[in-house]
Scaffold this active site. Structure first.
Site, PDB file in Angstrom:
ATOM      1  N   ASN A 204       2.373   4.409   7.367  1.00 10.51           N
ATOM      2  CA  ASN A 204       2.866   3.444   6.377  1.00 10.51           C
ATOM      3  C   ASN A 204       3.702   2.401   7.117  1.00 10.51           C
ATOM      4  O   ASN A 204       3.857   2.468   8.342  1.00 10.51           O
ATOM      5  CB  ASN A 204       3.683   4.151   5.297  1.00 10.51           C
ATOM      6  CG  ASN A 204       3.974   3.248   4.102  1.00 10.51           C
ATOM      7  OD1 ASN A 204       3.069   2.570   3.597  1.00 10.51           O
ATOM      8  ND2 ASN A 204       5.220   3.194   3.662  1.00 10.51           N
ATOM      9  N   LYS A 205       4.216   1.456   6.383  1.00 11.27           N
ATOM     10  CA  LYS A 205       4.963   0.343   6.972  1.00 11.27           C
ATOM     11  C   LYS A 205       5.996   0.808   7.985  1.00 11.27           C
ATOM     12  O   LYS A 205       6.675   1.815   7.774  1.00 11.27           O
ATOM     13  CB  LYS A 205       5.642  -0.427   5.826  1.00 11.27           C
ATOM     14  CG  LYS A 205       6.452  -1.641   6.215  1.00 11.27           C
ATOM     15  CD  LYS A 205       5.723  -2.608   7.096  1.00 11.27           C
ATOM     16  CE  LYS A 205       4.396  -3.057   6.554  1.00 11.27           C
ATOM     17  NZ  LYS A 205       3.554  -3.732   7.566  1.00 11.27           N
TER      18      LYS A 205
ATOM     19  N   GLN B  36       8.780  -7.292   2.931  1.00 15.26           N
ATOM     20  CA  GLN B  36       8.057  -6.947   1.697  1.00 15.26           C
ATOM     21  C   GLN B  36       9.007  -6.376   0.637  1.00 15.26           C
ATOM     22  O   GLN B  36       8.780  -6.534  -0.556  1.00 15.26           O
ATOM     23  CB  GLN B  36       6.965  -5.916   1.994  1.00 15.26           C
ATOM     24  CG  GLN B  36       5.770  -6.438   2.751  1.00 15.26           C
ATOM     25  CD  GLN B  36       5.896  -6.250   4.237  1.00 15.26           C
ATOM     26  OE1 GLN B  36       7.003  -6.190   4.774  1.00 15.26           O
ATOM     27  NE2 GLN B  36       4.779  -6.143   4.942  1.00 15.26           N
TER      28      GLN B  36
ATOM     29  N   ARG C 197      -1.828  -8.281   0.689  1.00 17.60           N
ATOM     30  CA  ARG C 197      -1.509  -7.196   1.615  1.00 17.60           C
ATOM     31  C   ARG C 197      -1.256  -5.948   0.769  1.00 17.60           C
ATOM     32  O   ARG C 197      -1.229  -5.996  -0.450  1.00 17.60           O
ATOM     33  CB  ARG C 197      -0.354  -7.525   2.559  1.00 17.60           C
ATOM     34  CG  ARG C 197       0.719  -8.437   2.111  1.00 17.60           C
ATOM     35  CD  ARG C 197       1.603  -7.902   1.008  1.00 17.60           C
ATOM     36  NE  ARG C 197       2.083  -6.549   1.274  1.00 17.60           N
ATOM     37  CZ  ARG C 197       2.510  -5.700   0.371  1.00 17.60           C
ATOM     38  NH1 ARG C 197       2.476  -6.022  -0.921  1.00 17.60           N
ATOM     39  NH2 ARG C 197       2.939  -4.510   0.681  1.00 17.60           N
ATOM     40  N   GLY C 198      -1.056  -4.802   1.459  1.00 17.03           N
ATOM     41  CA  GLY C 198      -0.961  -3.532   0.747  1.00 17.03           C
ATOM     42  C   GLY C 198      -2.340  -2.900   0.740  1.00 17.03           C
ATOM     43  O   GLY C 198      -3.334  -3.582   0.403  1.00 17.03           O
ATOM     44  N   ALA C 199      -2.406  -1.628   1.143  1.00 24.22           N
ATOM     45  CA  ALA C 199      -3.706  -1.003   1.407  1.00 24.22           C
ATOM     46  C   ALA C 199      -4.737  -1.149   0.265  1.00 24.22           C
ATOM     47  O   ALA C 199      -5.857  -1.640   0.503  1.00 24.22           O
ATOM     48  CB  ALA C 199      -3.494   0.461   1.783  1.00 24.22           C
TER      49      ALA C 199
ATOM     50  N   ASP D  59      -0.843   3.756   4.109  1.00 22.52           N
ATOM     51  CA  ASP D  59      -1.993   2.971   4.558  1.00 22.52           C
ATOM     52  C   ASP D  59      -3.142   3.849   5.010  1.00 22.52           C
ATOM     53  O   ASP D  59      -4.303   3.453   4.980  1.00 22.52           O
ATOM     54  CB  ASP D  59      -1.578   2.025   5.680  1.00 22.52           C
ATOM     55  CG  ASP D  59      -0.739   0.911   5.092  1.00 22.52           C
ATOM     56  OD1 ASP D  59       0.479   1.108   4.945  1.00 22.52           O
ATOM     57  OD2 ASP D  59      -1.323  -0.127   4.735  1.00 22.52           O
TER      58      ASP D  59
ATOM     59  N   ARG E 269      -7.788  -6.270   9.447  1.00 20.36           N
ATOM     60  CA  ARG E 269      -6.579  -5.459   9.698  1.00 20.36           C
ATOM     61  C   ARG E 269      -7.026  -4.018   9.974  1.00 20.36           C
ATOM     62  O   ARG E 269      -7.862  -3.475   9.246  1.00 20.36           O
ATOM     63  CB  ARG E 269      -5.622  -5.513   8.488  1.00 20.36           C
ATOM     64  CG  ARG E 269      -5.101  -6.939   8.235  1.00 20.36           C
ATOM     65  CD  ARG E 269      -3.916  -6.952   7.291  1.00 20.36           C
ATOM     66  NE  ARG E 269      -2.727  -6.374   7.899  1.00 20.36           N
ATOM     67  CZ  ARG E 269      -1.624  -6.071   7.213  1.00 20.36           C
ATOM     68  NH1 ARG E 269      -1.572  -6.269   5.913  1.00 20.36           N
ATOM     69  NH2 ARG E 269      -0.581  -5.555   7.827  1.00 20.36           N
TER      70      ARG E 269
HETATM   71  O1  MRU Z   1       1.533  -4.857   6.097  1.00 18.00           O
HETATM   72  P1  MRU Z   1       1.395  -4.530   4.635  1.00 18.00           P
HETATM   73  O2  MRU Z   1       2.334  -5.315   3.776  1.00 18.00           O
HETATM   74  O3  MRU Z   1      -0.032  -4.633   4.190  1.00 18.00           O
HETATM   75  O4  MRU Z   1       1.822  -3.023   4.546  1.00 18.00           O
HETATM   76  C1  MRU Z   1       1.870  -2.421   3.286  1.00 18.00           C
HETATM   77  C2  MRU Z   1       2.355  -1.022   3.307  1.00 18.00           C
HETATM   78  O5  MRU Z   1       2.687  -0.464   4.333  1.00 18.00           O
HETATM   79  C3  MRU Z   1       2.333  -0.301   1.993  1.00 18.00           C
HETATM   80  O6  MRU Z   1       3.388   0.598   1.901  1.00 18.00           O
HETATM   81  C4  MRU Z   1       0.999   0.479   1.856  1.00 18.00           C
HETATM   82  O7  MRU Z   1      -0.075  -0.379   2.125  1.00 18.00           O
HETATM   83  C5  MRU Z   1       0.830   1.101   0.545  1.00 18.00           C
HETATM   84  S1  MRU Z   1       0.545  -0.101  -0.697  1.00 18.00           S
HETATM   85  C6  MRU Z   1       0.240   0.671  -2.180  1.00 18.00           C
END
Ligand code: MRU
Length: 345
Positions: free
Chosen positions: A245-246, A194, A45-47, A235, A88
């Site tokens: 973002n999250k 996270q 996970r994470g963009a 994201d 996603r």
């Molecule tokens: O749902 P996730 O864990 O994929 O969400 C991740 C985030 O919101 C991060 O802050 C974002 O992707 C940046 S990661 C460098």
């Protein structure tokens, strides 16, 4: 140091982020379908990490294709891209990475034989992995000077969310490498945790001082004068600088402004979606209710309760002090500054 994901001749190896911090395991994903499921289930996970995983998934899928003609190959290739793109919806890096793989296809297919084409896709995915680490380091160098000593972050925008080094945590790592004394406050980041499970784990591994707090404590620490700045990842960033973002990032940004604390966003150029004029059009993923009603196997809510679980929110640009990218730091007005950075090669 751990590896978030890696291309091997047998498939893609990824650290299973659902199991952290209690277990550090590295399963192998042998097919593009398995990679797609791993993205959906948040093994990865994470963009930026999702983007690289999807590119590797495309390369893996191409290797799986058996086709008698170029037309059949193209049709199967398009199907693979569609499956990976449906995993996603919010992180634009996913679509950016798949587009880049399609670009390889467009360039080579008329002339190359299928084997050359499969190898080119593999090389492109590996290149994207290497590039991501390098650009995070560059982004970190641009951001390091902006940081004060006590930094709050939300979610995980670290090595685990990228091919390595991280965006928000990359800025923190670069500041530490420059000799700055940094203390991180990590929001636990309900419901997927996270912050608690991943950010605390990777910062501890790097011996970077980290204090874990629950999400509802951030305002208290800001009010107490214990936070000098906030840095988060993203994201998707719209042309006007609105930032998805999250979930919970927006609340942190509002609290930061109320307390006159700079709120920084660290993200690669591939996270920009300049085709979207503002954040209103960013699709927000809705995740399963079980993520809210359960922690691991334990229920923490009555059975049958109605649940809402949006995975992201949008922070309007007026809360964002700067956007740190690998090409430099953008400040308001973002329409202009983001366009300039995007045009710069
Ligand atoms: O749902 P996730 O864990 O994929 O969400 C991740 C985030 O919101 C991060 O802050 C974002 O992707 C940046 S990661 C460098």
């Amino acid at each position: 140091m751990f590896k978030t994901l890696e291309w091997t001749q047998h498939g893609v190896v990824m650290i299973d982020q659902r199991k952290l911090p209690t277990e550090e395991v590295y399963p192998l994903f042998k097919t593009y379908q398995e990679v797609a499921q791993a993205i959906r289930d948040m093994v990865v996970r994470g963009a930026p990490a999702i983007g690289v995983a999807a590119a590797m998934g495309v390369a893996l899928g191409a290797k799986q294709i058996q086709a008698d003609s170029i037309q059949e190959f193209e049709r199967k290739f398009a199907e693979i891209c569609d499956v990976l793109a449906s995993t996603r919806p919010t992180a634009v890096n996913l679509f950016w990475a798949i587009e880049r793989m399609k670009g390889v296809c467009r360039q080579l297919l008329p002339k190359a034989d299928l084997q050359t084409f499969k190898e080119a896709l593999e090389s492109e995915a590996v290149r994207m992995h290497e590039e991501d680490i390098a650009l995070n380091r560059q982004l970190g160098r641009f951001g390091a000077d902006l940081l004060g000593e006590r930094v709050l972050t939300h979610c995980n925008a670290g090595a685990l969310a990228t091919a390595g080094y991280g965006t928000a945590l990359g800025v923190i790592r670069a500041a530490v490498e420059r000799g700055k004394k940094i203390q991180v406050f990590a929001d636990e980041t309900r419901p997927f945790l996270q912050g608690a499970r991943l950010t605390a784990w990777e910062l501890q591994k790097d011996n970077i001082p980290v204090t874990l707090i629950t999400d509802n404590m951030a305002g208290y620490f800001m009010q107490q004068g214990k936070i000098d700045c906030v840095v988060v990842g993203a994201d998707r960033i719209a042309a006007n600088g609105d930032v998805a973002n999250k979930i919970g990032t927006y609340s942190v940004a509002v609290l930061a402004k109320e307390n006159s604390i700079p709120f920084y966003v660290a993200a690669p150029i591939s996270t920009l979606d300049l085709g979207l004029p503002s954040g209103d059009q960013i699709p927000i993923e809705q995740r399963p209710s079980r993520e809210v009603t359960h922690i691991q196997q334990s229920a923490i809510a009555p059975e049958g309760v109605r649940v809402a679980n949006p995975a992201f929110d949008v922070t309007p640009n007026r809360y964002v002090a700067a956007i740190i990218t690998e090409r430099g730091v953008a400040r308001a007005p973002y329409e202009q500054s983001l366009r300039d950075l995007s045009d710069r090669s």
